[in-house]
Each structure stands twice: as structure tokens, then as C-alpha cells.
Motif scaffolding. Structure first.
Motif, PDB file in Angstrom:
ATOM      1  N   ASP A  16       0.628  -1.247  -0.032  1.00  0.00           N
ATOM      2  CA  ASP A  16       0.112   0.001   0.032  1.00  0.00           C
ATOM      3  C   ASP A  16       0.894   1.089   0.032  1.00  0.00           C
ATOM      4  N   GLY A  17       1.945   1.256   0.697  1.00  0.00           N
ATOM      5  CA  GLY A  17       3.003   2.308   0.660  1.00  0.00           C
ATOM      6  C   GLY A  17       3.402   2.810  -0.694  1.00  0.00           C
ATOM      7  N   VAL A  18       3.611   1.605  -1.309  1.00  0.00           N
ATOM      8  CA  VAL A  18       4.213   1.838  -2.772  1.00  0.00           C
ATOM      9  C   VAL A  18       3.071   2.430  -3.963  1.00  0.00           C
ATOM     10  N   SER A  19       1.894   1.910  -3.477  1.00  0.00           N
ATOM     11  CA  SER A  19       0.994   2.293  -4.581  1.00  0.00           C
ATOM     12  C   SER A  19       0.413   3.819  -4.812  1.00  0.00           C
ATOM     13  N   LYS A  20       0.228   4.055  -5.746  1.00  0.00           N
ATOM     14  CA  LYS A  20       0.035   5.745  -5.997  1.00  0.00           C
ATOM     15  C   LYS A  20      -1.555   5.892  -5.571  1.00  0.00           C
ATOM     16  N   GLU A  45      -0.729  17.802  -9.053  1.00  0.00           N
ATOM     17  CA  GLU A  45      -1.202  17.614  -7.802  1.00  0.00           C
ATOM     18  C   GLU A  45      -1.161  15.939  -7.437  1.00  0.00           C
ATOM     19  N   ALA A  46      -1.816  15.305  -8.167  1.00  0.00           N
ATOM     20  CA  ALA A  46      -1.835  13.737  -7.784  1.00  0.00           C
ATOM     21  C   ALA A  46      -0.512  13.371  -7.596  1.00  0.00           C
ATOM     22  N   GLN A  47       0.434  13.720  -8.346  1.00  0.00           N
ATOM     23  CA  GLN A  47       1.948  13.379  -8.278  1.00  0.00           C
ATOM     24  C   GLN A  47       2.413  13.804  -7.015  1.00  0.00           C
ATOM     25  N   ALA A  48       2.344  14.916  -6.544  1.00  0.00           N
ATOM     26  CA  ALA A  48       2.813  15.477  -5.175  1.00  0.00           C
ATOM     27  C   ALA A  48       2.178  14.706  -4.176  1.00  0.00           C
ATOM     28  N   ALA A  49       0.707  14.477  -4.267  1.00  0.00           N
ATOM     29  CA  ALA A  49       0.046  13.830  -3.166  1.00  0.00           C
ATOM     30  C   ALA A  49       0.446  12.180  -3.217  1.00  0.00           C
ATOM     31  N   SER A  50       0.788  11.617  -4.148  1.00  0.00           N
ATOM     32  CA  SER A  50       1.385  10.332  -4.165  1.00  0.00           C
ATOM     33  C   SER A  50       2.573  10.170  -3.417  1.00  0.00           C
ATOM     34  N   LEU A  51       3.582  10.886  -4.002  1.00  0.00           N
ATOM     35  CA  LEU A  51       4.875  10.975  -3.172  1.00  0.00           C
ATOM     36  C   LEU A  51       4.781  11.418  -1.664  1.00  0.00           C
ATOM     37  N   GLN A  52       3.752  12.140  -1.543  1.00  0.00           N
ATOM     38  CA  GLN A  52       3.783  12.420  -0.202  1.00  0.00           C
ATOM     39  C   GLN A  52       3.339  11.110   0.791  1.00  0.00           C
ATOM     40  N   ALA A 112       4.782   6.701   4.116  1.00  0.00           N
ATOM     41  CA  ALA A 112       4.963   5.315   4.538  1.00  0.00           C
ATOM     42  C   ALA A 112       6.192   5.042   4.765  1.00  0.00           C
ATOM     43  N   MET A 113       7.276   5.522   3.928  1.00  0.00           N
ATOM     44  CA  MET A 113       8.650   5.372   4.216  1.00  0.00           C
ATOM     45  C   MET A 113       9.149   5.659   5.545  1.00  0.00           C
ATOM     46  N   THR A 114       8.463   6.682   6.289  1.00  0.00           N
ATOM     47  CA  THR A 114       9.088   7.038   7.542  1.00  0.00           C
ATOM     48  C   THR A 114       8.421   5.814   8.903  1.00  0.00           C
ATOM     49  N   ARG A 115       7.547   5.260   8.037  1.00  0.00           N
ATOM     50  CA  ARG A 115       7.045   3.997   8.995  1.00  0.00           C
ATOM     51  C   ARG A 115       7.892   2.642   8.621  1.00  0.00           C
ATOM     52  N   ASP A 116       8.213   2.401   7.339  1.00  0.00           N
ATOM     53  CA  ASP A 116       9.257   1.690   6.913  1.00  0.00           C
ATOM     54  C   ASP A 116       9.872   1.745   5.660  1.00  0.00           C
ATOM     55  N   ILE A 117      11.280   1.830   6.135  1.00  0.00           N
ATOM     56  CA  ILE A 117      12.060   2.286   4.981  1.00  0.00           C
ATOM     57  C   ILE A 117      12.001   1.346   3.736  1.00  0.00           C
TER      58      ILE A 117
END
Length: 728
Positions: free
Chosen positions: A117-121, A132-139, A144-149
Motif C-alpha cells: 500500500d505504501g508503494v501504491s499511487k 497535484e496527484a503526483q505530489a500527493a502520491s509522493l507524499q 509510508a517510508m517513515t514507518r518502514d524504509i
């Protein structure tokens, strides 16, 4: 402006370089470090993914499942754990197939489902634009990376395979994807210390985004390498012989800087290819840290070092944990060459970065440093998110931190902080803690007082001076350079503005209701609830904030709440009746939601009027200001105001002084203004005819009486011909 694209020769994909990499090959490679039961789970994930992607093909025409297999292969080479490999094989099932997250958790476990789920857009349905979609997906991915690298490791491997097979895409898509790779993913790989992935992402992105520049630079390097090969061989042989004489065991190997790094250095430092001295170099790898310094002494005895070009990244590692000694030497024929000296553990960490945490869990020296520094960066990401929740602003702040050209500074206790080049005292304060940044008032650099905007240099010791009542200044955004500082300032000011807007809205609405004989605090709750429901607002505080920000007119809201028919819509109406003559008192302490027009610079004692400005609150003008005349057709946006009995603070005002053109005249005028207790915020001088000059001052005064006293005193100066107050 990008180059026109030459005819594309597709880059070699996994399908084009030989026999296809199959699940059997992956399982065989995993058996070298995973137990059989975990390899079986990876195979089960492959069967699950193959069934989910059944019938789907990539643009190249190959079955879709080969892409997740390639991603898992990259992570397998990094010796990642089996759950990461399973998530890699399944990383697209939530986005591209009907499989739901709870199904995935049921088939495997919640940890794997969270990774996928963390990798999914995010779905683009809810966004107005691709950006806007790209920014939100990258955010979403970064948080998610801060929870699991492992989320970002999967995404980097995914992007790497997509870049390897990018040649089948349309030119526009190649440019867009390559730009995103160079701007986001390659810097993230660099920030996490994963050099092997970072270099390939940069090379592929560069070749697709600037194909002609890549081709020209590639040819230049090939031409230069022929001339430098003999020289490099001579240097390698000389260093090897010297190490043997000193009984030092080590590997000596020539290297060439990657093309994108050369291109960036040429562009950023405005140098030609011939001026980039570290295109070719030699890397020496030894067993221990103390041996690195012994080798440094030997190469400096062998060849003369270039002054000022030595960097000790062992004592002070880079922000991503990279460690090495770098020195530039005058090689044979006076040609400068860069020498890098590091241990084997440092070399592994430089190639694998955060992934070394998994590759060398046995405790190999240097494996923990990138992981610890990555965790520090992840905590900064969380603070940025708390400071500024807007996806685009968050992404912009992350981009700032992804290109660190570092300076190294010390706290008074000797702790080293790594900051972006040109970082200021305020950046340093926020790097220590957000609360320190929010309350800083000054700093000491090497025990000397320094302004908050002072840029820092490596080796300085910085101490922050704070005050309990201090708060960030919006002007700080003009000089801070780190994402954490920028997000911290914006977040504080946003919250402060909302609080000030709520307070102002309460005053404005209360004043309007009192004219109608209604007390805001005694308003029936049912009436307020009905209005909030009609207006689509969650609570009274939101209504008051909207009024304070100028988004709703208090007179219209008051009539509706008092039982009238005035405000029939939640938005500001253009057709409402003129406001009643009740005057609102301006104290000067309302904060960011009350501003004073720069065209006429009102000060206490002036007759004033105010205008509602959506999003800003109210803007105060002098009543004779000509800009108010353009608002006559929108009388409902006007607010009758007056100064409070005792306004607080200093107010800027412009004065123009015509003076004889004599040496020292400016100093005399400035001295008189200072004598009268006024601060000069800006001054401009213009020579009129050689005999006279016009000086325009922006001075801070307490009111009209204070201004009159200053002007009266200035008229006593013999050189002064005329003084006027400026309105624009």
C-alpha cells in the motif's frame, strides 16, 4: 528548454540482454541467504501475483509479471528480507488489479499489505491535475517510508526497472518520467546512500531527458579516456608500488565519474569539460580506518596535493553516511587527479547505503551509519509534514533537502550538524529542534553575536539565543534554505494566522451583532448550528476564522444570525446593502490578518477606512487614498474603522526630502530622524540636477504627532528645501 530528441535506440531491457530472468532464477539466487521456507513464500507470492496480473502486458509486449520479478531481483541482489521481496513481487496488485488491501493481508500478512500500500499511487480521480496527484502520491509514499524504509527501496527498484525499459515509451512520457527520476528518485537514492542505484538512475534519466547533451558528453569522456588511460595506469602503478614498500595491503583501481555528475558540475559551477578535474581518478580500498590516513600520507609524498582540495569525510561523514578521504593531486605532467581512500566497509556502505543494514546484519563496520542518518532524515520528513500538510508544499520542501551541498557546523557542546550550503542561523536553530527555531532571536557564531540571516561556513561553532515570547517572522522565508526550517516557519505562521483570524472574526462579528442588539456569547446554540449547517462549516471557530480572513462579511453573517434575511449564501455577496456606520477599532496588534496598505501607509491619527480582502483579512487605507475610489462599486466590502484610543506599535510611513546635494547630507538627515526616536527601515536616493537630491525614507512612527515632530525638526536643517509625506 530541452533538446530535440534524436532517433531512439531502445536501451537494453531485461528481455533484450539475454535469457529472461525467471522465478526459478530468483529462487535459486535467494537460496544463498534465505532459509527454504522463506524462499517458498516468495514463490507463493509469485503465483499470487501472476494470477492477479493474468492477461496484462507491458507496453513492450511482455507479460506484466516480468516487471515485478525484475524489481524483486534488484532487491534480492541487495539481500533484502523475504517480506520485502514478496511486497516487491506484489507491489502493483493494489494499483492495477481488483485485489484489495484486506485480501492481501489475509493471503500473506498485514506487514506485507502495508508495504504494498505504501508503494501504491493514490487514485487521480480526486485531483485536478497530474502535478497535484503526483505530489500527493509522493507524499503518501514518503510518509509510508517513515514507518518502514523498505517502501522506498521497493519504489527505487521499481523505478530502476522502468527506466531500463523506458525506450518503448513516447517522447513526452520519457521526458516526464526522466525529469521526475532526476528530480526525486535519484536524489532519494543518494540521500539514503544507495550509490549503485543512484548512478544508474542518473545515467538513464540523463540519457532520456537530455539525449544530445548525454551523447556529446559521452563522446568527450571517451576521447579524454584514451589520453588519460596511460596517465591513470602510471598513477595506479606508482601508488601500488608505494603501498607495497610500506607493507600496506589495499586495492588500487582507476575510475571515471558518471556522466550526469560531470554534467551537473559543469552546469552548477559554469565550467567547461576540460576544467572538471575529477572526471578520472583512483580509488584505494584498505582494511582499517587508520590505514586510510597512512595511505593519505604516502600519496601526498608521492604526488604534490592541490591546496584546499582535501576533504575528510571519515571524521565528518556526509549527510547520507558516506565516508572516504578525498584529495586532489598534481599527477604526472601536472594533470590534477582525485584520489579516494576508504575501507572495504565504507565501500560497501557507499554502494548500498541504507540497504547495508540488511546486507550486513552481522555487524560489519560502517553498516549502521547510513541507517542511523536515514532515520534522522525520516524524522525530519515527519516534522515537515506536521509543519505543512499541503502535498505540493511538502514535496517542494523535500526537494530542497534532497540536494544537500553540505556545510558542517558545531553546537557549543561539540555535536556536528550537517546543513545545506548557504544555511543560516535560523536553519541551524530548526535543525536542533522546531521549538528552538520558533523562539530564536539571535545567534552567536564563534562566540560573536550574529544576525539570524547570517550564512554559515564549515567549522563554525553556533549558539542560538532564544526568548520565551519570540515567534517566527514571515521575512525568514526569504533567506532560509532547508526544508525543515521552511516547513516549521510556514506551519507556525499558518497556525498563528488562523488564531489571529479567529480572534479578529470574533471582534468583527461581535461588533456587528451588538448594533443589532444581540450578544454573540448569548446567541441561541440552535441558531448558530443552523447557520453553520447551511454554510457547510464544522464549528463556530471555522466561521470566525473565515470572517477574520475576509472570506465572509461580518455584517451579512450578523443579520442572518440575528434573524434577518441578509446572508442567504455562505460566500461573500456582491449585492448586499451598504454597511451601517458602526466603526471598528484598529489596535495595531491584530497580527497578520490586519494589514496596512502600502499605497498610502496609514498611521494613528489618520482618518481611515478598511477593505475586506479574501484570504488576507482586512486592509486599512487612509480615507483620502485614491485606491479606495476604485472600490466604490463594491461598497459591501468596505468596513468603517477608526483607531483605538491607544494604538500599540510602530507604523511605517514614507517621507520625501528634497535637499541640497552636499557631502554628508544623508547622514545629517538620518541622524535627525534617529534623534526623534524613529527607525529608518529603508532609504533611496536620487540625484535630480546635480545641485539637489531627493531622499525617500521609510520610517517607523507611533502616529501623526510623532511624524509631525520629525518633519518639523527636519525643516530646521539648512540644506532641506522641502518635505512631503508620500502616497502612491
Amino acid at each position: 528548454m530541452t533538446d530535440p530528441l534524436p532517433p531512439i535506440t531502445p536501451l537494453p531491457s531485461d528481455a533484450a540482454v539475454g535469457p529472461r530472468f525467471l522465478i526459478s532464477d530468483l529462487c535459486a539466487s535467494l537460496e544463498s541467504y534465505l532459509p527454504p521456507e522463506q524462499v517458498s513464500e516468495v514463490y507463493r507470492a509469485y503465483l499470487f501475483g501472476a494470477e492477479a496480473h493474468q492477461g496484462q502486458k507491458r507496453r513492450s509486449g511482455e507479460p506484466y509479471i516480468y516487471h515485478p520479478l525484475a524489481v524483486a531481483r534488484t532487491l534480492g541482489n541487495m539481500r533484502m528480507d523475504y517480506k520485502c521481496l514478496i511486497a516487491a513481487i506484489l507491489h502493483d496488485v493494489l494499483e492495477d488489479t481488483p485485489v484489495a488491501k484486506d485480501q492481501l493481508a489475509l493471503a500473506f500478512d498485514s506487514e506485507i499489505a502495508e508495504l504494498v500500500d505504501g508503494v501504491s499511487k493514490l487514485s487521480r480521480i480526486d485531483f485536478e491535475s497530474r502535478a497535484e496527484a503526483q505530489a500527493a502520491s509522493l507524499q503518501k509514499m514518503l510518509l509510508a517510508m517513515t514507518r518502514d524504509i523498505r517502501v522506498i527501496l521497493i519504489k527505487l527498484a521499481d523505478r530502476l526497472h522502468n527506466m531500463r525499459t523506458l525506450g518503448v515509451m513516447r517522447a513526452e512520457s520519457r521526458r516526464r518520467i526522466s525529469h521526475e527520476t532526476l528530480e526525486i528518485f535519484a536524489p532519494i537514492a543518494n540521500r539514503l546512500g544507495i550509490n549503485s542505484i543512484r548512478v544508474e538512475l542518473e545515467e538513464l534519466g540523463f540519457s532520456h531527458y537530455w539525449p544530445w547533451r548525454h551523447l556529446v558528453l559521452e563522446r568527450a569522456v571517451q576521447k579524454a579516456s584514451g589520453a588519460r588511460q596511460e596517465l591513470l595506469s602510471t598513477v595506479e602503478t606508482g601508488i601500488k608500488r608505494r603501498l607495497q614498500q610500506e607493507s600496506i595491503q589495499g586495492e588500487v583501481k582507476g575510475r571515471c565519474k558518471n556522466l550526469y555528475s560531470i554534467y551537473r558540475k559543469m552546469r552548477e559551477k559554469r565550467r567547461s569539460f576540460s576544467e572538471v578535474v575529477d572526471v578520472f581518478g583512483v580509488r584505494v580500498t584498505v582494511d582499517r580506518v587508520d590505514t586510510c590516513y597512512r595511505v593519505l600520507g604516502q600519496v601526498h609524498n608521492l604526488y604534490k596535493p592541490v591546496p584546499g582540495r582535501f576533504k575528510d569525510y571519515i571524521a565528518i561523514p556526509k549527510a547520507n553516511g558516506y565516508q572516504s578521504l578525498h584529495t586532489v593531486l598534481f599527477g604526472p605532467q601536472g594533470v590534477p587527479l582525485e584520489i579516494q581512500i576508504r575501507t572495504e566497509a565504507m565501500q560497501r556502505a557507499a554502494e548500498s547505503g541504507i540497504a547495508a543494514h540488511w546486507m550486513y546484519k552481522s555487524g560489519a563496520q560502517g553498516a549502521a551509519a547510513p541507517a542511523n542518518l536515514a532515520n534522522d532524515w525520516l524524522q525530519n520528513l515527519l516534522e515537515m509534514q506536521r509543519g505543512d500538510g499541503n502535498p505540493q508544499d511538502f514535496l517542494d520542501n523535500v526537494k530542497v533537502d534532497l540536494f544537500p551541498d553540505e556545510v558542517y557546523v558545531f553546537t557549543p557542546k561539540g555535536r556536528i550538524l550537517t546543513l545545506k550550503r548557504a544555511a543560516t542561523v535560523v536553519d541551524f536553530a530548526y535543525a536542533i529542534h522546531s521549538d528552538v527555531g520558533n523562539t530564536c532571536v539571535a545567534g552567536r557564531i564563534d562566540r560573536r553575536l550574529a544576525a539570524l540571516s547570517t550564512p554559515l561556513r564549515s567549522g563554525q561553532t553556533v549558539e542560538i539565543i532564544t526568548a520565551p515570547g519570540a515567534k517566527p517572522n514571515p521575512g525568514w522565508l526569504g533567506f532560509v534554505v532547508t526544508g525543515k526550517a521552511r516547513a516549521g516557519i510556514r506551519g507556525f505562521l499558518k497556525n498563528l494566522k488562523a488564531k489571529e483570524a479567529e480572534d479578529l472574526g470574533r471582534r468583527l462579528l461581535g461588533a456587528e451583532l451588538s448594533v443589532l442588539g444581540v450578544d454573540l456569547d448569548q446567541l441561541p446554540p440552535a441558531r448558530m448550528s443552523a447557520y453553520l449547517k447551511d454554510a457547510g462549516l464544522p464549528e463556530t471557530a471555522a466561521l470566525l476564522t473565515d470572517i477574520g480572513l475576509g472570506n465572509r462579511l461580518p455584517a451579512l453573517v450578523a443579520r442572518r444570525l440575528a434573524g434577518g434575511d441578509g446572508d442567504t449564501a455562505p460566500a461573500v455577496s456582491e449585492d448586499a446593502a451598504e454597511p451601517h456606520p458602526h466603526r471598528f477599532a484598529i489596535r495595531g496588534t491584530e497580527g497578520m490578518v490586519v494589514s496596512f496598505a502600502r499605497c498610502c501607509r496609514p498611521i494613528p491619527g489618520d482618518a481611515i477606512a478598511a477593505v475586506f480582502s479574501p484570504g488576507r483579512g482586512i486592509v486599512v487605507h487612509r480615507q483620502e487614498c485614491r485606491n479606495l475610489g476604485s472600490l466604490e462599486s463594491k461598497r459591501n466590502k468596505r468596513l468603517d474603522v477608526e483607531w483605538a484610543a491607544e494604538p500599540d506599535g510602530d507604523f511605517p510611513v514614507e517621507i520625501r526630502v528634497d535637499i541640497g546635494n552636499r557631502r554628508g547630507a544623508l547622514a545629517v538627515v538620518a541622524g535627525v530622524i534617529a534623534e526623534q526616536g524613529s527607525n529608518i527601515e529603508n532609504v533611496q536616493s536620487q540625484d535630480r540636477d546635480g545641485q539637489t537630491s531627493t531622499l525617500e525614507f521609510l520610517v517607523a512612527v507611533r502616529g501623526r504627532k510623532h511624524l509631525a515632530r520629525i518633519m518639523r525638526r527636519l525643516r530646521q536643517i539648512p540644506l532641506v528645501m522641502r518635505i512631503t509625506r508620500v502616497s502612491r
